[in-house]
Each structure stands twice: as C-alpha cells, then as structure tokens.
Enzyme design. Structure first.
Site, PDB file in Angstrom:
ATOM      1  N   ASP A 117      -6.740  -3.781  11.160  1.00 20.16           N
ATOM      2  CA  ASP A 117      -5.557  -2.937  11.328  1.00 20.16           C
ATOM      3  C   ASP A 117      -5.499  -2.540  12.804  1.00 20.16           C
ATOM      4  OD1 ASP A 117      -3.409  -1.232  10.870  1.00 20.16           O
ATOM      5  OD2 ASP A 117      -4.614   0.355   9.944  1.00 20.16           O
TER       6      ASP A 117
ATOM      7  N   CYS B 244       0.825  -1.217   0.000  1.00 17.70           N
ATOM      8  CA  CYS B 244       0.000   0.000   0.000  1.00 17.70           C
ATOM      9  C   CYS B 244       0.856   1.262   0.000  1.00 17.70           C
ATOM     10  CB  CYS B 244      -0.915   0.003   1.225  1.00 17.70           C
ATOM     11  SG  CYS B 244      -2.247   1.210   1.072  1.00 17.70           S
TER      12      CYS B 244
END
Ligand SMILES: O=C(O)c1ccccc1N[C@@H]1O[C@H](COP(=O)(O)O)[C@@H](O)[C@H]1O
Length: 214
Positions: free
Chosen positions: A131, A8
């Site tokens: 996360d 990412c």
C-alpha cells in the site's frame, strides 16, 4: 491466473451484495475506530452472515490487541486477518499462532528500500499487501486514496503471494495490473462517493476493470 479482487471497508448489506454480485473474491471489514469505515463486532457479524461462503471475509485491524483479535476470531469468524499497522514480524507470527487464522501483512511503500522489508515478513505472513505510505499528518495508516509508484513492484519475486492497494480505482486498476503483474488488488476509497460511503456502481466497475485486465 485470475486476479484476486478485494473490496475493503464495506459497512452495509447492500454494498456487500454489490461486491458479491460483481464477483469480488474478498470483502474487507475495518476494525479501526478512527476510520469512517469502522464497524462494530455486532455489525461485522451481520455482514459476515450476508457474505456466507460466497467470498472470503477479511478483518482489517491496526495494531490490535489480543482481546480484539480474539473477539473478531470468535464472533465474526473471518477467513483472513489484514494487519495494517506497525506490527513487527514477531507480532505477525504471534497473531497467526494465537488466532489460528491466515494473515496478510500490509507494508507501506514509497521507495525501493521499503520493499526490502518484505523479506522479514514473508516467512511469517501468508500474504503481503503493498500500500502507499500515508500522507504526512494523515489520520489513517491506509484507506487514503493515495497511490505509490507501481513500477517499484515490477519484477518483484516473493515466496508469498501479494496484493496491491493504494489509490486504485476503476479507471487506473488495469494500468496498475499491467505495470505490476500483481496477483491481487484491494480498493477502498476508489469505489466510494465520500469517505465510508461505498458506491455500488463503482464497485461493479472496479471488479469489471480488474477482471478485464487479467
Ligand atoms: O480503509 C480504511 O479505512 C483503512 C483504515 C486503516 C488502515 C487501512 C485501511 N484501508 C486499506 O488501505 C488500503 C488502501 O486504501 P485506498 O483504496 O487507497 O483507499 C487498502 O488496502 C485498504 O484495505
């Protein structure tokens, strides 16, 4: 089954190429001005062209309005939207309906109670992403290089596929996979030299370590 790997926060053709050469399944583009990984629509279009059909392009947004979502859909043409803000289940469903794109909803985790929230999102999201919660005072809701207790995910039984992120790096991703049995992993800070500055060698090492663990 092979572990899905997402890299990412890519901002340059060179680092996109590094992710693709390493065999990344997904590349993430961040649309969040406060992030050091933020890209404009124009930059994203160029990176999207570099990727072609060699990997899935994931557009990461944080509480995005419809105008931004429409622009991303029409101009960048991502394969997946990553919703990394405080989007409610209703908003996730509305975004999915409006854009016609599959969505991955990120959920912050610090204890077992946070996992209970997944039940409300599973019916409306195509994928979930667990996360770490941002540290107190953090500017970003993700991308902070912070891990949570992976043991919380052990034995998790969800009707939708999920990915793990938060503080992963080439040195710990194998252990994270061994503990969680996550079907996918996502990394940003752990493959950087400095915030927003991706390191092709660390990208390659991360993908190799994740694949080796599978
Ligand atoms: O990467 C960013 O800048 C970012 C900004 C806003 C929300 C999420 C962001 N990144 C996502 O955060 C997690 C964890 O990242 P890290 O590996 O701990 O740095 C990951 O899912 C990124 O996609």
């Amino acid at each position: 089954m092979t572990t899905l790997v997402k890299i990412c926060g890519l901002r340059t053709p060179e680092t996109v190429e590094a992710a693709l050469a390493g065999g990344a399944d997904m590349v993430g583009l961040v649309f969040f001005p406060r992030s050091p990984r933020n890209v404009s629509i124009e930059e994203a279009k160029r990176l999207r062209a570099v990727v072609g059909d060699r990997a899935a392009v994931v557009a990461l947004v944080v509480d995005a309005d419809d105008a931004l979502l429409d622009a991303i859909r029409d101009e960048v043409r991502p394969d997946l939207l990553q919703l990394h803000g405080r989007e409610t289940p209703e908003r996730v469903a509305a975004i999915r309906e409006r854009t016609g794109l599959p969505v991955m909803k990120a959920l912050g985790v610090s204890d077992a109670a946070d996992l209970a929230r997944a039940a409300a999102y599973a019916p409306v999201a195509d994928r979930l992403l667990f996360d770490a919660k941002p540290p107190q005072g953090a500017v970003l809701p993700g991308g902070n290089g912070v891990a949570f207790d992976w043991r919380l995910l052990a034995g998790l039984d969800l009707p939708k596929p999920f990915m793990l992120s938060g503080g992963l790096d080439p040195g710990n991703v194998a252990e994270a996979l061994a503990v969680t049995r996550a079907p996918g992993v996502d990394v940003s800070s752990g493959v950087e030299r400095a915030p927003g500055d991706k390191d092709p060698e660390r990208i390659a090492a991360f993908i190799k370590a994740a694949r080796g663990a599978a």
